[in-house]
Write an enzyme that holds these catalytic residues in place. Sequence first.
Site, mmCIF file in Angstrom:
data_model
loop_
_atom_site.group_PDB
_atom_site.id
_atom_site.type_symbol
_atom_site.label_atom_id
_atom_site.label_comp_id
_atom_site.label_asym_id
_atom_site.label_seq_id
_atom_site.Cartn_x
_atom_site.Cartn_y
_atom_site.Cartn_z
ATOM 1 N N SER A 10 4.205 -2.761 -6.205
ATOM 2 C CA SER A 10 3.213 -2.059 -5.379
ATOM 3 C C SER A 10 1.884 -2.071 -6.110
ATOM 4 O O SER A 10 1.795 -1.654 -7.266
ATOM 5 C CB SER A 10 3.657 -0.610 -5.162
ATOM 6 O OG SER A 10 2.535 0.170 -4.772
ATOM 7 N N HIS A 35 4.052 -5.508 -2.573
ATOM 8 C CA HIS A 35 4.195 -4.324 -1.724
ATOM 9 C C HIS A 35 2.814 -3.694 -1.533
ATOM 10 O O HIS A 35 2.150 -3.326 -2.503
ATOM 11 C CB HIS A 35 5.159 -3.352 -2.403
ATOM 12 C CG HIS A 35 5.512 -2.157 -1.592
ATOM 13 N ND1 HIS A 35 6.505 -2.157 -0.632
ATOM 14 C CD2 HIS A 35 5.006 -0.893 -1.605
ATOM 15 C CE1 HIS A 35 6.597 -0.953 -0.095
ATOM 16 N NE2 HIS A 35 5.704 -0.169 -0.665
ATOM 17 N N ASP A 37 0.683 -0.735 0.206
ATOM 18 C CA ASP A 37 0.810 0.617 0.753
ATOM 19 C C ASP A 37 -0.441 1.006 1.534
ATOM 20 O O ASP A 37 -1.505 1.204 0.951
ATOM 21 C CB ASP A 37 1.010 1.614 -0.393
ATOM 22 C CG ASP A 37 2.368 1.459 -1.049
ATOM 23 O OD1 ASP A 37 3.384 1.648 -0.359
ATOM 24 O OD2 ASP A 37 2.408 1.147 -2.253
ATOM 25 N N MET A 39 -2.298 3.751 3.736
ATOM 26 C CA MET A 39 -2.238 5.200 3.978
ATOM 27 C C MET A 39 -3.472 5.649 4.747
ATOM 28 O O MET A 39 -4.586 5.221 4.432
ATOM 29 C CB MET A 39 -2.209 5.946 2.646
ATOM 30 C CG MET A 39 -1.097 5.509 1.741
ATOM 31 S SD MET A 39 -1.157 6.446 0.215
ATOM 32 C CE MET A 39 0.228 5.738 -0.663
ATOM 33 N N HIS A 68 3.755 -1.664 3.815
ATOM 34 C CA HIS A 68 4.369 -0.346 4.029
ATOM 35 C C HIS A 68 3.320 0.562 4.678
ATOM 36 O O HIS A 68 2.432 1.071 4.000
ATOM 37 C CB HIS A 68 4.820 0.197 2.655
ATOM 38 C CG HIS A 68 5.370 1.580 2.679
ATOM 39 N ND1 HIS A 68 5.620 2.297 1.525
ATOM 40 C CD2 HIS A 68 5.722 2.406 3.702
ATOM 41 C CE1 HIS A 68 6.100 3.491 1.831
ATOM 42 N NE2 HIS A 68 6.155 3.590 3.143
ATOM 43 N N MET A 70 1.967 3.805 6.014
ATOM 44 C CA MET A 70 2.135 5.267 5.988
ATOM 45 C C MET A 70 1.021 5.840 6.853
ATOM 46 O O MET A 70 0.069 6.448 6.356
ATOM 47 C CB MET A 70 2.073 5.777 4.536
ATOM 48 C CG MET A 70 3.343 5.498 3.763
ATOM 49 S SD MET A 70 3.129 5.634 1.978
ATOM 50 C CE MET A 70 2.569 3.976 1.628
ATOM 51 N N MET A 138 12.695 5.875 0.831
ATOM 52 C CA MET A 138 11.724 6.454 -0.110
ATOM 53 C C MET A 138 12.468 7.314 -1.130
ATOM 54 O O MET A 138 13.248 8.200 -0.759
ATOM 55 C CB MET A 138 10.702 7.319 0.627
ATOM 56 C CG MET A 138 9.718 6.566 1.499
ATOM 57 S SD MET A 138 8.770 5.295 0.659
ATOM 58 C CE MET A 138 7.902 6.237 -0.594
ATOM 59 N N ASP A 176 11.807 2.661 -2.879
ATOM 60 C CA ASP A 176 10.387 2.757 -3.254
ATOM 61 C C ASP A 176 10.084 4.133 -3.836
ATOM 62 O O ASP A 176 10.232 5.149 -3.161
ATOM 63 C CB ASP A 176 9.552 2.516 -1.968
ATOM 64 C CG ASP A 176 8.055 2.573 -2.194
ATOM 65 O OD1 ASP A 176 7.618 2.700 -3.347
ATOM 66 O OD2 ASP A 176 7.331 2.482 -1.179
#
Length: 217
Positions: A10, A35, A37, A39, A68, A70, A138, A176
């Site tokens: 990540s 990875h 992320d 958000m 991913h 979020m 998670m 993760d």
Amino acid sequence: MICLVKISPSVLTADFLELKDDIKKLEDAGVDMLHLDVMDGIFVPNISFGIPVINSIKKHTKLLCDVHLMIDRPHRYINDFAKVSDYLGFHYEAGSNCEQTLKEIREYGCKSCLTIKPCTQPEEIFSLLKYCDMVLVMSVEPGFGGQKFMPSALDKLSKLKAEITRQGLSVLLEVDGGINAETAPMAVKAGADVLVAGNYIFSADDMNERVKQIKAL
Ligand code: DX5
Ligand code: ZN
């Protein structure tokens, strides 16, 4: 025994101005994916990056992009993120129709991934496994890198692994949060196929060493 576990670093805690060189180092170290992320400051109390940054990253690597999301009501952005993702995952708890959204991800030619927060029990997603190419468990509350691994994720991985086998499906299990040399073997023993590791890799002086260390477990 040959270790088949995949590593998906990540970049959340990376120094973004060093990222081009760091990605090259990760490629040389033999990682399998990156990875990413995303958000939105609503689904999680943090804001990271979006499509322009992922596009820049993609110009410098052939590694698979494991995105991913979020974000709140992710179905609104599947069309956009599908263009920059290989694996595209969103949260079960984020307010979208999961079956429809997973199907849509596959229709766009991406691998679909459903993610569960620590508060969600694995049984809740058993009926959705057939629409998933990967499930992400998670092992921390989503939102920040560098948190401590929650052992409750291990039982969830085992239950999901057993159910995937029972249904005769081919679904990767990803974990993760808080993955390091101590927690990685526990996660793999519980059934994880893909390990996300952020802080453990990016805080190291020698990232290559950390990747090799996890791969060798
Ligand atoms: C947290 C993110 C993770 C995070 C993992 O919400 O989903 O991917 O970057 O970081 P570490 O490995 O530092 O726990
Ligand atoms: Zn993540």
